[in-house]
Design a protein around this motif. Structure first.
Motif, PDB file in Angstrom:
ATOM      1  N   ASP A 350       0.798  -1.235   0.000  1.00 35.83           N
ATOM      2  CA  ASP A 350       0.000   0.000   0.000  1.00 35.83           C
ATOM      3  C   ASP A 350       0.831   1.286   0.000  1.00 35.83           C
ATOM      4  OD1 ASP A 350      -2.409  -1.266  -0.200  1.00 35.83           O
ATOM      5  OD2 ASP A 350      -2.983  -1.044   1.909  1.00 35.83           O
ATOM      6  N   SER A 353       2.037   2.013  -3.568  1.00 35.94           N
ATOM      7  CA  SER A 353       1.074   1.799  -4.647  1.00 35.94           C
ATOM      8  C   SER A 353       0.761   3.132  -5.323  1.00 35.94           C
ATOM      9  CB  SER A 353      -0.216   1.188  -4.090  1.00 35.94           C
ATOM     10  OG  SER A 353      -1.242   1.215  -5.061  1.00 35.94           O
ATOM     11  N   LEU A 355      -1.902   3.829  -6.574  1.00 31.11           N
ATOM     12  CA  LEU A 355      -3.281   4.167  -6.207  1.00 31.11           C
ATOM     13  C   LEU A 355      -3.332   5.066  -4.977  1.00 31.11           C
ATOM     14  CD1 LEU A 355      -5.027   0.719  -6.781  1.00 31.11           C
ATOM     15  CD2 LEU A 355      -5.246   2.770  -8.189  1.00 31.11           C
ATOM     16  N   ARG A 388      -7.258  -3.050   0.023  1.00 25.01           N
ATOM     17  CA  ARG A 388      -8.509  -2.288  -0.074  1.00 25.01           C
ATOM     18  C   ARG A 388      -8.301  -0.808   0.250  1.00 25.01           C
ATOM     19  NH1 ARG A 388     -14.191  -3.231  -0.732  1.00 25.01           N
ATOM     20  NH2 ARG A 388     -15.266  -1.366  -0.015  1.00 25.01           N
ATOM     21  N   SER A 390      -5.715   1.269  -0.164  1.00 27.47           N
ATOM     22  CA  SER A 390      -5.142   2.074  -1.253  1.00 27.47           C
ATOM     23  C   SER A 390      -6.167   2.262  -2.360  1.00 27.47           C
ATOM     24  CB  SER A 390      -3.866   1.432  -1.791  1.00 27.47           C
ATOM     25  OG  SER A 390      -4.114   0.139  -2.306  1.00 27.47           O
ATOM     26  N   GLN A 391      -7.007   1.258  -2.611  1.00 27.03           N
ATOM     27  CA  GLN A 391      -8.052   1.408  -3.616  1.00 27.03           C
ATOM     28  C   GLN A 391      -9.133   2.382  -3.141  1.00 27.03           C
ATOM     29  OE1 GLN A 391      -9.447  -1.956  -5.824  1.00 27.03           O
ATOM     30  NE2 GLN A 391      -7.647  -3.188  -5.361  1.00 27.03           N
ATOM     31  N   LEU A 424      -8.245  -1.566 -12.415  1.00 25.60           N
ATOM     32  CA  LEU A 424      -7.543  -1.038 -11.245  1.00 25.60           C
ATOM     33  C   LEU A 424      -8.304  -1.301  -9.951  1.00 25.60           C
ATOM     34  CD1 LEU A 424      -6.338   2.457 -12.553  1.00 25.60           C
ATOM     35  CD2 LEU A 424      -4.907   0.443 -12.130  1.00 25.60           C
ATOM     36  N   PHE A 425      -9.631  -1.314 -10.026  1.00 21.49           N
ATOM     37  CA  PHE A 425     -10.448  -1.354  -8.814  1.00 21.49           C
ATOM     38  C   PHE A 425     -11.146  -2.694  -8.561  1.00 21.49           C
ATOM     39  CE2 PHE A 425     -10.242   3.210  -9.648  1.00 21.49           C
ATOM     40  CZ  PHE A 425      -9.991   3.710  -8.385  1.00 21.49           C
ATOM     41  N   SER A 428     -11.080  -5.099  -5.361  1.00 18.22           N
ATOM     42  CA  SER A 428     -11.786  -4.852  -4.099  1.00 18.22           C
ATOM     43  C   SER A 428     -13.205  -4.323  -4.280  1.00 18.22           C
ATOM     44  CB  SER A 428     -11.004  -3.846  -3.243  1.00 18.22           C
ATOM     45  OG  SER A 428      -9.804  -4.407  -2.749  1.00 18.22           O
ATOM     46  N   TYR A 429     -13.557  -3.875  -5.496  1.00 17.60           N
ATOM     47  CA  TYR A 429     -14.868  -3.254  -5.695  1.00 17.60           C
ATOM     48  C   TYR A 429     -15.631  -3.946  -6.822  1.00 17.60           C
ATOM     49  CZ  TYR A 429     -13.576   0.690  -2.727  1.00 17.60           C
ATOM     50  OH  TYR A 429     -13.208   1.473  -1.671  1.00 17.60           O
TER      51      TYR A 429
END
Length: 604
Positions: A350, A353, A355, A388, A390-391, A424-425, A428-429
């Motif tokens: 993280d 990252s 992100l 999660r 960092s996202q 990219l997401f 986690s999403y």
């Protein structure tokens, strides 16, 4: 008493002393250390020949202070700190033994190492130690690290000797006495550095317990913390400072292989923390075409290497860190727990990252309840929550990597479901969550406003420097003051606003302009030294949100932010007002105030 009687002193059920006599009877008994340690109840029983014989008296205990320990008398210090002694455990190949069960020569070696560490004489052992892994039928290109028993023992003694020297000499503002058993075990047990491998007849670095990292000598980690000015006034601030520095790390490229690791760190084993801190130059050819890969960089062995780096570096400041492995599609990843602070990182990667680019380092930390919900044993899908945080920050802040990816998607005419942004997401999403967050709408707004234009996030976090504000005072002088980097603290911009030559009742006012109405959480970060005042803090003309903030400390430190609570505010000008209300009884009554920064966290 006017008759002969028998008087017996009992310690628990055991008769310790017996006297016979008449009249007033007095005697002295020396109790043993074992009798006192047993916690027995003490009683005097009087017996005589006549019915109804009675007597009265008192038991006076005189427990003299133990003599001051002589130089090098580690045993004396450890007897006064039994929890520390209990968790000093060394696995000798048969079982783990606490300090009291160590052989005499090992206890003497630790005592000598503590004295050397206190005197600034550090171990001259190799850093990293030689890898003694004996290869047989295992994969010849697999990464393994093991130490010969004498090498492992020397590294362990040097490590815990440094921890004890830091504690005894109070080199940091916190203490081992604050830690529970699990936290002490993480700092002081040999199992936290390596584990005994009977087949190798040596001590092995375990991927799941120690990461892909060979620990540094404590002198290396301590020097790094000092040189990089990462030691702060609290454990949490020190952790945050290291998270911030870790943005210098570069994730290694390629496979987890003996050859690839050797080409990154010049070591036949797991990533040496010492070399990750100092930087190395990649010596292979496979990745030489990657821009910047020919430079000296702080390469890390991914999340597993970073977790080991955090554990090794923060151990030198007596901050316990534990790696926890979480699997995603059968691939293990390292998360990091900062045990004493109830904080964690959702992924070892993280900090660096892309992100999380631009996010405050403190925002990468999640609290323990969030960690357990996302990644704990009761999580229904822990693999989806690796990284999660960092996202989540990227979804909030839309950093450059997200905007650049959106621009490529747009040029290629990709729908959201096929887009690079979704890639990219999606770890986690779900798509529905990204649509609910209006991700693509906000990216389009950012694009049309220009790639450098700030994007409004659901929650805004703004710091402003007190020394940069136009402060007004009713008495005294308020002016910026640079702070010596050698001081114990991590000030923003390494300076503060210093208000001096005032008296109780005087007021300092700082302007604070808000662009938008909303609910804000306001925090103030003060400086605390031996001669500062007690102040009250209020917003505008409201009652004081902080009515008595004592700024005294035995030595000058950058204090943790103090929250003034949540306030619903209108857009436009506001003022923070600081009033001197007195002085700490231990402070020199100079009535000085030092303010580092103000934090405005928009909640809604």
């Amino acid at each position: 008493m006017d008759e002969p009687v028998s008087v017996t002193l009992y310690g628990g059920t055991a008769a310790v002393h017996h006297e016979q006599g008449q009249g007033q009877i007095a005697f002295t008994v020396t109790a043993t250390r074992d009798q006192i340690a047993a916690g027995s109840e003490w009683a005097v029983i009087v017996t005589g020949n006549r019915r109804g014989t009675v007597g009265q008296g008192t038991i006076t205990v005189d427990a003299p202070e133990p003599p001051a320990p002589e130089a090098g008398a580690l045993d004396t210090w450890l007897r006064a700190h039994p929890a520390v002694a209990f968790h000093l455990t060394w696995n000798d190949g048969e079982r783990s033994r606490s300090y009291s069960a160590w052989p005499a020569e090992m206890r003497e070696a630790l005592g000598s190492a503590v004295e050397a560490a206190r005197a600034g004489r550090f171990s001259l052992a190799d850093d990293p130690p030689a890898n003694a892994w004996k290869r047989a039928s295992d994969d010849p290109d697999a990464v393994h690290t093991a130490f010969a028993p004498e090498v492992a023992r020397a590294l362990y003694i040097a490590t815990v000797a440094h921890s004890l020297a830091v504690e005894i000499d109070r080199r940091v503002p916190w203490s081992l006495d604050d830690l529970n058993g699990d936290e002490l075990e993480t700092l002081l047990a040999s199992s936290s550095l390596f584990g005994w491998n009977p087949e190798q007849r040596g001590y092995e670095i375990s991927e799941f317990d120690h990461g892909w990292a060979t620990p540094a000598q404590p002198a290396t980690s301590w020097a790094f913390l000092q040189q990089q000015r990462l030691l702060a006034s609290s454990r949490l601030d020190t952790i945050v400072a290291l998270v911030g520095w870790s943005r210098n790390l570069t994730h290694f490229a390629g496979p987890v292989s003996r050859q690839n690791f050797r080409e990154h760190w010049g070591y036949d084993g797991d990533m040496p923390v010492a070399r990750a801190l100092s930087g190395t130059r990649y010596t292979g050819t496979v990745f030489a075409s990657i821009p910047g890969y020919d430079a000296v960089r702080h390469y890390t062995a991914g999340c597993q290497g970073t977790a080991g780096l955090f554990a090794s570096v923060l151990r030198a400041a007596n901050i316990p860190v534990r790696l926890r492995s979480v699997s995603n599609d059968s691939t293990p990843h390292a998360t990091i727990l900062f045990l004493s602070e109830d904080r964690g990182l959702s992924h070892g990667d993280d900090p660096y990252s892309l992100l999380s680019e631009g996010a405050p380092p403190a925002d990468l930390l999640i609290d323990l309840s969030t960690y357990e919900k996302w990644l704990g044993s009761t999580s229904k899908d822990a693999g989806r929550y690796i990284g999660r945080q960092s996202q989540a920050l990227a979804l909030q802040r839309l950093p450059p990597i997200v905007r650049r990816t959106h621009e490529r998607d747009r040029q290629q005419g990709l729908a959201p479901e096929q887009s690079g942004v979704y890639a990219l997401f999606k770890g986690s999403y779900f798509m529905a969550e990204l649509l609910e967050a209006r991700l693509w709408e906000r990216l389009e707004l950012a694009r049309t406003a220009g790639t450098e234009a700030p994007v409004a996030a659901p929650y805004a976090d703004r710091w402003f420097e007190a020394e940069s504000a136009s402060a007004t005072v009713t008495a005294g002088t308020a002016a910026p003051q640079p702070l010596d980097p050698a001081l114990l603290g991590l000030w923003r911009n390494q300076q503060q606003l210093r208000w001096s030559d005032a008296r109780p009742g005087a007021e300092l006012s700082l302007p604070c302009d808000l662009a938008e109405s909303g609910t804000y959480r306001i925090s103030v970060r003060f400086t605390r030294p031996p001669d500062y005042a007690v102040v009250a803090v209020r917003l505008d003309d409201k009652p004081a949100a902080l009515d008595r903030v004592g700024l005294y400390a035995p030595q000058i430190v950058a204090a943790d932010p103090l929250t003034m609570g949540d306030h619903t505010l209108t857009a436009g000008p506001h003022r923070l007002r600081f009033t001197i209300v007195g002085a700490h009884p231990m402070a020199k009554p100079d009535y000085v105030v030092g303010i580092d920064a103000i934090r405005l966290e928009r909640l809604k």
